[in-house]
Design a protein around this motif. Structure first.
Motif, PDB file in Angstrom:
ATOM      1  N   LEU A  66      -4.389  -4.582  -3.972  1.00  0.00           N
ATOM      2  CA  LEU A  66      -3.506  -3.765  -4.812  1.00  0.00           C
ATOM      3  C   LEU A  66      -2.371  -4.608  -5.398  1.00  0.00           C
ATOM      4  N   ASP A 107       0.840  -1.211   0.000  1.00  0.00           N
ATOM      5  CA  ASP A 107       0.000   0.000   0.000  1.00  0.00           C
ATOM      6  C   ASP A 107       0.873   1.259   0.000  1.00  0.00           C
ATOM      7  N   HIS A 119      -6.428   2.173  -7.047  1.00  0.00           N
ATOM      8  CA  HIS A 119      -7.144   2.266  -5.770  1.00  0.00           C
ATOM      9  C   HIS A 119      -8.648   2.180  -5.980  1.00  0.00           C
ATOM     10  N   HIS A 125       0.846   4.202  -2.965  1.00  0.00           N
ATOM     11  CA  HIS A 125       0.494   5.618  -2.829  1.00  0.00           C
ATOM     12  C   HIS A 125       1.495   6.490  -3.577  1.00  0.00           C
ATOM     13  N   HIS A 147      -6.882  -4.417   1.761  1.00  0.00           N
ATOM     14  CA  HIS A 147      -6.615  -3.414   0.722  1.00  0.00           C
ATOM     15  C   HIS A 147      -5.259  -3.648   0.023  1.00  0.00           C
TER      16      HIS A 147
HETATM   17 ZN    ZN Z   1      -3.950   2.551  -0.404  1.00  0.00          ZN
END
Ligand code: ZN
Ligand code: NZQ
Length: 395
Positions: free
Chosen positions: A287, A195, A268, A199, A283
């Motif tokens: 991803l 994650d 996302h 980003h 999450h």
């Molecule tokens: Zn994220």
């Protein structure tokens, strides 16, 4: 470089024992009665909640507890939190946990101040104009919510997982002690690594931008996370590795690694509908499966940038005659890294079969009537389904 606003008002208290300063820092911000918001119990087991409570008591602050935040945080608990705030007349909300706890706390803080049902603004209605002062004690390096301007909540009745972006989402103060992440499982550590990388990468891949400084900040962060990630997975109590991951979590999502870019966070958007509809999906794991597949679907539209990442972050050798080969090699190296740290890399690894696709893609595209945000061509239903199919096999 495009015009940008860089606004990161969160005070970060970083390092060993950081949470001991919670009482004094909250008091300095006018807190008298605090809602302590936390998750399923990890902060009780680790003793962190006791330490935070002791710090509040020492500063003369009273508090009320509300635990029970589940991963992919739910709307019903946000509503309950708002009622608790009203009943207990709290004047500060302090999240003690990971991204889910922090996002739940943000939504509570806004709903309490606004006197409106939170789903109104989370689902895209009139955004909130005010909030309640809030802060965080972070326990998981991942979502970046401890400095970010976003908050993601799931309505468990409709399975809609939606994000609210507003500067009101920036916490006043965040306490970051890497030791508080020593107990994070290998799986959640892996999710956090992915994650955090995402980003930055979702900001990195934007066409037609000349932002050498921003690119190199992004690449430096990715290299540091890549290396610290390997160490933290093997040695969960390595302070320096955990410290690198924790600080990277914050910097990766506080806008620093995207200054001057126009970004859309396509993957996302695709992922949130998987973890919204399928609660077992974390999450970061979603991803890990979707990003390499998305990258394979679009890299030919930005070969230069994908090849740059391959060389500078994934150690690939530049093939000047065939840069597209270098670009693809980089995507494969990234996916191999995700596999190495224990993340799923295919739909099967995520527990998703082709029979599940239609429901998810219909959520993302409003039954085929809308496109997902994208900066590499239209991301309509057919194109999204193509990405799902790429994700059935390693790229
Ligand atoms: Zn994220
Ligand atoms: O609930 P507890 O018992 O605390 O256990 C949690 C949870 O089961 C556990 N955990 C957290 N800290 C721990 C720990 N276990 C042992 N030791 C610790 N120190 O980890 C599990 C997962 O926690 P969660 O908060 O769900 O993970 P994460 O921080 O990855 O947050 C994920 C959520 O954040 C959203 C995601 O969509 C997802 O809902 N995001 C929020 C963003 C934002 N607000 O800026 C941006 C992200 O892109 C993301 O969408």
């Amino acid at each position: 470089m495009l015009n940008f606003i860089y606004n990161t008002p969160t005070k970060v208290v970083f390092g060993r024992g950081a949470e001991a300063q919670a009482g004094a820092e909250l008091k300095a911000r006018g807190a008298t009665r605090v809602l302590l918001h936390f998750g399923g119990g990890s902060v009780r087991r680790s003793g962190l909640l006791d330490k935070v409570e002791a710090s509040l008591r020492e500063a003369g602050l009273s508090y009320v507890e509300l635990g029970g935040v589940a991963p992919n945080p739910k709307l019903s608990l946000v509503r309950e939190g708002i009622e608790t705030c009203k009943r207990e007349k709290v004047d500060f909300v302090l999240a003690v946990g990971g991204g889910s706890v922090i996002d739940s706390a943000k939504a509570i803080a806004h709903g309490y101040a606004e006197g409106r049902d939170p789903w109104e603004y989370i689902s895209g209605g009139e955004p909130p104009k005010k909030t309640t002062p809030f802060g965080t004690v972070l326990t998981l390096a991942a979502a970046g919510s401890e400095m970010s301007n976003s908050c993601v909540i799931t309505d468990e009745v409709t399975h809609l997982k939606r994000g609210l972006t507003t500067e009101l989402n920036r916490p006043l103060v965040s306490f970051l002690n890497p030791e508080n992440t020593f107990t994070v499982s290998k799986f959640q550590t892996g999710c956090g690594i992915v994650d955090t990388m995402m980003h930055t990468m979702e900001r990195y891949f934007t066409p037609d931008t000349d932002t050498d400084l921003t690119d190199r900040l992004a690449e430096g962060l990715l290299v540091a996370v890549r290396d610290a990630g390997r160490i933290a997975i093997a040695h969960p109590e390595d302070y320096e590795a955990r410290a690198t991951l924790m600080w990277a979590s914050s910097l990766s999502h506080n806008t620093l690694t995207g200054c001057g870019h126009n970004h859309t966070f396509t993957v996302h958007k695709l992922e949130h509908d998987f973890s919204g509809l399928h609660d077992h999906i974390a999450h970061g794991a979603g991803l890990s499966v979707l990003f390499p597949a998305w990258a394979k679907a679009v890299y030919r539209q930005d070969v230069r940038k994908f090849a740059q990442l391959a060389v500078r972050v994934w150690g690939c050798e530049m093939d000047f005659d065939h840069p597209e080969r270098t670009a693809l090699q980089g995507i494969r190296a990234m996916q191999a890294y995700f596999g190495e740290i224990g993340m799923p890399v295919t739909m099967g690894g995520l527990g998703i079969t082709p029979a599940d696709y239609e429901d998810v893609v219909n959520l993302t595209t409003a039954n085929g009537t809308k496109c997902a945000p994208s900066c590499y061509g239209e991301m309509d239903k057919a194109r999204i389904l193509e990405i799902y199919r790429i994700a059935e096999q390693p790229v």
